[in-house]
Design an enzyme around this catalytic site. Structure first.
Site, PDB file in Angstrom:
ATOM      1  N   THR A  12      34.780  35.414  34.125  1.00 21.44           N
ATOM      2  CA  THR A  12      35.488  36.514  34.762  1.00 21.44           C
ATOM      3  C   THR A  12      35.370  36.421  36.277  1.00 21.44           C
ATOM      4  O   THR A  12      34.525  35.711  36.811  1.00 21.44           O
ATOM      5  CB  THR A  12      34.945  37.873  34.279  1.00 21.44           C
ATOM      6  N   CYS A  13      36.239  37.159  36.932  1.00 26.03           N
ATOM      7  CA  CYS A  13      36.304  37.234  38.380  1.00 26.03           C
ATOM      8  C   CYS A  13      34.921  37.546  38.944  1.00 26.03           C
ATOM      9  O   CYS A  13      34.251  38.422  38.413  1.00 26.03           O
ATOM     10  CB  CYS A  13      37.310  38.327  38.759  1.00 26.03           C
ATOM     11  N   PRO A  14      34.473  36.852  39.951  1.00 25.60           N
ATOM     12  CA  PRO A  14      35.130  35.832  40.768  1.00 25.60           C
ATOM     13  C   PRO A  14      34.745  34.405  40.404  1.00 25.60           C
ATOM     14  O   PRO A  14      35.000  33.473  41.169  1.00 25.60           O
ATOM     15  CB  PRO A  14      34.625  36.162  42.169  1.00 25.60           C
ATOM     16  N   ASP A  39      40.899  34.775  32.521  1.00 27.26           N
ATOM     17  CA  ASP A  39      40.823  36.071  33.189  1.00 27.26           C
ATOM     18  C   ASP A  39      42.131  36.327  33.944  1.00 27.26           C
ATOM     19  O   ASP A  39      42.492  35.579  34.845  1.00 27.26           O
ATOM     20  CB  ASP A  39      39.639  36.083  34.154  1.00 27.26           C
ATOM     21  N   ASP A  45      43.645  36.174  42.302  1.00 26.07           N
ATOM     22  CA  ASP A  45      42.514  35.542  42.988  1.00 26.07           C
ATOM     23  C   ASP A  45      42.888  34.170  43.552  1.00 26.07           C
ATOM     24  O   ASP A  45      42.576  33.867  44.702  1.00 26.07           O
ATOM     25  CB  ASP A  45      41.329  35.377  42.038  1.00 26.07           C
TER      26      ASP A  45
END
Length: 80
Positions: A12-14, A39, A45
């Protein structure tokens, strides 16, 4: 030039962008990195990351819930 593959599915981010950045820093200018991610936040992003770093997001797609990004590393100033 060959393409390096980063499998960031399930992260998941980041994390996908952070892992991609680490790989891109070690690549020569013009090198290509393909990132596979799941994600949905990765779309924004990677667009922001490429815009801010000067790398080129040259391809983006989705198949079966997996996102694919192809990034071309920017040329270093001394390699232009």
């Amino acid at each position: 030039m060959n393409e390096i593959l980063l499998d960031a599915r399930g992260l998941t981010c980041p994390l996908p962008v952070l892992k991609a950045n680490r790989i891109l820093r070690g690549m020569p200018g013009g090198g290509r990195l393909r990132v596979m991610a799941t994600d949905r936040a990765s779309v924004a992003d990677f667009q922001t990351f490429c815009r801010e770093t000067g790398h080129a997001l040259i391809a983006f797609g989705e198949e079966g819930g997996t996102l694919s990004f192809v990034i071309r590393r920017k040329q270093d100033a001394e390699n232009k």
